[in-house]
Write a protein that holds these residues in place. Structure first.
Motif, PDB file in Angstrom:
ATOM      1  N   ARG A   1      62.467  24.379 -52.363  1.00 55.50           N
ATOM      2  CA  ARG A   1      62.412  25.748 -52.854  1.00 55.50           C
ATOM      3  C   ARG A   1      63.262  26.681 -51.997  1.00 55.50           C
ATOM      4  NH1 ARG A   1      58.338  28.610 -51.581  1.00 55.50           N
ATOM      5  NH2 ARG A   1      56.914  26.859 -51.399  1.00 55.50           N
TER       6      ARG A   1
ATOM      7  N   PHE B   1      55.178  32.813 -59.371  1.00 57.92           N
ATOM      8  CA  PHE B   1      55.371  31.790 -60.393  1.00 57.92           C
ATOM      9  C   PHE B   1      55.213  30.390 -59.798  1.00 57.92           C
ATOM     10  CE2 PHE B   1      58.224  28.965 -62.813  1.00 57.92           C
ATOM     11  CZ  PHE B   1      57.572  29.023 -64.036  1.00 57.92           C
ATOM     12  N   THR B   2      55.809  30.183 -58.623  1.00 57.29           N
ATOM     13  CA  THR B   2      55.674  28.873 -57.970  1.00 57.29           C
ATOM     14  C   THR B   2      54.216  28.572 -57.666  1.00 57.29           C
ATOM     15  OG1 THR B   2      57.760  29.387 -56.899  1.00 57.29           O
ATOM     16  CG2 THR B   2      56.586  27.469 -56.096  1.00 57.29           C
TER      17      THR B   2
ATOM     18  N   LEU C   1      48.033  25.424 -61.206  1.00 60.06           N
ATOM     19  CA  LEU C   1      47.974  24.412 -62.266  1.00 60.06           C
ATOM     20  C   LEU C   1      47.449  23.083 -61.729  1.00 60.06           C
ATOM     21  CD1 LEU C   1      51.030  24.630 -64.679  1.00 60.06           C
ATOM     22  CD2 LEU C   1      48.615  24.955 -65.144  1.00 60.06           C
TER      23      LEU C   1
ATOM     24  N   GLU D   1      58.456  20.052 -51.197  1.00 58.04           N
ATOM     25  CA  GLU D   1      58.508  21.122 -52.198  1.00 58.04           C
ATOM     26  C   GLU D   1      58.965  22.432 -51.565  1.00 58.04           C
ATOM     27  OE1 GLU D   1      57.229  23.966 -55.192  1.00 58.04           O
ATOM     28  OE2 GLU D   1      56.372  23.908 -53.187  1.00 58.04           O
TER      29      GLU D   1
ATOM     30  N   THR E   1      46.024  29.016 -70.844  1.00 54.27           N
ATOM     31  CA  THR E   1      47.036  30.045 -70.547  1.00 54.27           C
ATOM     32  C   THR E   1      46.363  31.394 -70.352  1.00 54.27           C
ATOM     33  OG1 THR E   1      48.491  28.819 -72.005  1.00 54.27           O
ATOM     34  CG2 THR E   1      49.242  30.977 -71.274  1.00 54.27           C
TER      35      THR E   1
ATOM     36  N   VAL F   1      51.547  29.630 -59.192  1.00 58.42           N
ATOM     37  CA  VAL F   1      50.830  29.269 -60.417  1.00 58.42           C
ATOM     38  C   VAL F   1      51.229  27.866 -60.853  1.00 58.42           C
ATOM     39  CG1 VAL F   1      50.586  29.772 -62.872  1.00 58.42           C
ATOM     40  CG2 VAL F   1      50.517  31.621 -61.227  1.00 58.42           C
ATOM     41  N   ARG F   2      52.544  27.592 -60.844  1.00 51.74           N
ATOM     42  CA  ARG F   2      53.033  26.320 -61.362  1.00 51.74           C
ATOM     43  C   ARG F   2      52.545  25.152 -60.504  1.00 51.74           C
ATOM     44  NH1 ARG F   2      57.431  23.337 -60.047  1.00 51.74           N
ATOM     45  NH2 ARG F   2      58.088  24.924 -58.573  1.00 51.74           N
ATOM     46  N   VAL F   3      52.639  25.309 -59.189  1.00 57.16           N
ATOM     47  CA  VAL F   3      52.330  24.184 -58.323  1.00 57.16           C
ATOM     48  C   VAL F   3      50.852  24.157 -57.933  1.00 57.16           C
ATOM     49  CG1 VAL F   3      52.833  23.096 -56.122  1.00 57.16           C
ATOM     50  CG2 VAL F   3      54.671  24.156 -57.428  1.00 57.16           C
TER      51      VAL F   3
ATOM     52  N   THR G   1      40.396  29.372 -61.888  1.00 56.10           N
ATOM     53  CA  THR G   1      41.579  30.000 -61.306  1.00 56.10           C
ATOM     54  C   THR G   1      41.195  31.037 -60.263  1.00 56.10           C
ATOM     55  OG1 THR G   1      42.657  29.747 -63.431  1.00 56.10           O
ATOM     56  CG2 THR G   1      43.740  31.171 -61.846  1.00 56.10           C
TER      57      THR G   1
END
Lengths: 336, 295
Positions: free
Chosen positions: A121, B201-202, B209, A117, B115, B204-206, B181
């Motif tokens: 990236r 963002f990455t 989450l 990953e 969310t 949070v996404r990876v 979180t």
């Protein structure tokens, strides 16, 4: 030193989160040549880890104020990097390994996926390309049956294997500088030496510059070309490993060496300690921060901030009493 | 520097160690109670889906002459209701509405609540305060009261009942999401991800989450039974499903007049609600322990 890869001058970090601002780092100067390993040695709260995190700008922006006359890593002025360059800088030029690999690896992904990953990236390659790189890295950090371990989750591996995986992850995007934040502290003694040797090997093979933070002189000697001793947010003594161990000139370094059981102690003797405790970083004295605990202390120490004294071209000390400390170094039992 | 492959012995058989979800499934399948609950849930869903074809009688056709027959009557194995309609058929068809009202609000609240919670937990600071205190205002009301008040204000009807139930379930889910979180955010692997150049963002996404969805999902499954009971309550008060549409809560309501005449028949919708909510609760318990990696 021709073109240092890490060049820091007068770095200060002040935390303003609490009631009183805390000066964690007070003017650190550090130059590291490409491919050199430097150990930052010091006790808890001496500012070692904060210096590392400042180099990566990992400190919380709201509470930590980082200032420096100059802070460049591989030609990049770290403090001026905009956000999108910062993500390329972290991992691509500088990366970091942590004290506790069990916590620094994400528990819900396999190690292979985590490495892939990061590669995807940074370099925009395909995922299978990233997996290939992960396999290469696992072989490089000497993980046995690497293909199978790529499918393992962090909790399925031993501490030493996890730290190897962490190193693989840190090397994923071919950084030039590796920051190691006490990477062997959480490991068994036997595994510690393996990790140190691995780091040393990788440093030579890949031409990495390593900044190795530790409070273990033994580990520092094992890994580093040079040692910088930190006290109360300053580098108080810096020099090549041999010089620093054999001819330390700062009373704090001397105290550290004396308080080791290994080599410096006669049978049945008491272990020497440094009296007192580290200063409150929120209320540093105007003079030398070590003065209250120092055995060589003179009147001037309490009022004057000691300037850098060059003992030899590559051995620098921040102390006013360098003449007095000349012959105070503890005798080492010859080991080689 | 290049990464040339170092030849590695002969790693012939590349055995693949099982993935996370595979291991969850393995642990779950050992839990007999949870498996039983899952079978009950599957049967209930199958019954609801197939009810138009498998129900023995027309659930809407009543006849005054055969009102309130007891359980075991010829042709009406579970008796008839106060209008002479076949109880078995009505319970089967009623499962559709009841399950819909149990699952839909929780599903929507799961998306919205997570969310809000993840956003508040990850960003922190002022946004956290604003979001979470707003959520707390809703959380301060007892859930039954809030559901009744909201659907009362919005007006009776299926859509409004679903909406009000969704609003009721957003605060608890958001709170759980925020708590998890905040925990994950301070973990070393998030700092490690930042140190390897991951953007917010990455992360949070990876990382967020990946580590947060499991616990929230387990919690939300547990809410399905609560949602069913609340939905039944709304129908009971005449705020949810309208007659003659069969729904368990509504059936319980209309049959309450017959409690002294045919207590067994009158209790049947309640029994169905009970079985369904127990099944969902046991399922969620089993899922929780199966998802705990360390055990």
């Amino acid at each position: 030193m021709s073109q240092p890869i890490v060049d820091v001058s007068n770095l200060t970090v002040v935390f303003s989160g609490g009631r009183v601002p805390v000066k964690a780092v007070n003017g650190v100067d550090l130059k590291i040549a490409a491919g050199d390993a430097v150990a930052l040695l010091g006790e808890s709260g001496s500012g070692k880890s904060v210096t590392l995190r400042a180099l990566m700008r990992l400190l919380p922006e709201k509470t930590a104020r980082i200032e420096a006359d100059r802070m460049t890593v591989a030609g990049q002025t770290v403090l001026d990097l905009p956000k999108q360059d910062l993500t390329r800088y972290r991992g691509g030029i500088v990366s970091m390994i942590f004290q506790e690999p069990a916590l620094a690896l994400d528990p819900v992904y396999t190690l292979g996926d985590q490495i892939a990953e990061t590669v995807v990236r940074h370099e925009g390659v395909s995922f299978s390309e990233g997996r290939k790189r992960a396999l290469d890295l696992f072989e490089r950090v000497r993980i046995p049956s690497p293909q199978r371990r790529l499918e393992a989750y962090p909790h399925e591996m031993s501490g030493g294997m996890r730290q190897r995986a962490m190193i693989a992850l840190a090397l994923a995007c071919q950084p030039k500088v590796l920051l190691a934040d006490e990477p062997t502290t959480a490991l068994d003694a036997t595994v510690q030496i393996q990790i140190l040797l691995l780091l040393r090997e990788l440093q030579r093979e890949l031409g990495l510059a390593i900044i190795f933070v530790t409070h273990d002189i033994g580990a520092a000697v094992e890994i580093a070309d040079r040692i910088a001793v930190m006290y109360a947010g300053r580098i108080v003594e810096e020099g090549p490993v041999r010089t620093l161990i054999r001819e330390p000139r700062h009373p704090y370094t001397i105290g550290l060496l004396k308080s080791r059981a290994h080599g410096a102690m006669a049978k049945g003797g008491r272990l020497e300690t440094i009296p007192g405790s580290p200063p409150d970083l929120a209320a540093l004295p105007p003079g030398c921060a070590f003065a209250p605990r120092c055995t060589f202390v003179a009147d001037s120490c309490a009022t004057i901030q000691p300037p850098v004294v060059q003992i030899s071209p590559d051995h620098a000390v921040r102390c006013l009493q360098t003449d007095a400390t000349q012959n105070a170094a503890p005798k080492l039992i010859e080991q080689d | 520097m290049t990464f040339s492959s170092i030849p590695v012995g002969n790693v012939k058989a590349i055995e693949k160690s099982e993935g996370y979800w595979a291991s969850v499934l393995r642990r779950f399948s050992k839990d007999k109670l949870a498996i039983a609950a899952l079978i009950v849930i599957i049967l209930l869903i199958a019954m609801a889906l197939l009810s138009p074809w498998i129900s023995p009688q027309d659930p809407y056709a009543g006849r005054t002459l055969r009102r309130l027959r007891p359980i075991g009557t010829d042709g009406f194995p579970l008796g008839t209701d106060e209008l002479g309609r076949d109880m078995l058929s009505r319970l089967m068809v009623g499962a559709r509405m009841s399950l819909l009202m149990g699952v839909t609000p929780v599903l929507i609240a799961f998306c919205v609540g997570s969310t809000i919670g993840i956003l508040a937990g990850f960003v922190g600071g002022k946004l956290n305060t604003v979001l979470m205190r707003t959520v707390d205002v809703f959380y301060a009301f007892p859930s039954v009261l809030l559901a009744v008040a909201l659907s009362g204000a919005l007006g009776a009807g299926l859509g409004n009942a679903l909406l009000s139930l969704t609003i009721v379930f957003i605060p608890p889910i958001a709170r759980v999401a925020e708590a998890v979180t905040t925990q994950v955010r301070s973990r070393d692997y998030v700092e490690a991800a930042r140190a390897s150049g991951a953007s917010a963002f990455t992360i949070v996404r990876v990382h967020v989450l990946g580590n947060v969805v499991g616990p929230i999902f387990v919690y939300a499954t547990g809410l399905i039974s609560v949602s069913m009971i609340l939905a039944s309550g709304l129908s009971f008060l005449g705020l949810g499903v309208r007659p003659p549409e069969p729904e368990w809560g509504l059936m319980l309501n209309t049959l309450r007049t017959a409690i002294y005449v045919q207590p067994m028949v009158a209790a049947l919708p309640g029994v169905m609600i009970f079985i369904t909510s127990i099944a969902f609760n046991l399922f969620s318990d089993g899922l929780r322990s199966a998802m705990d990696v360390k055990s």
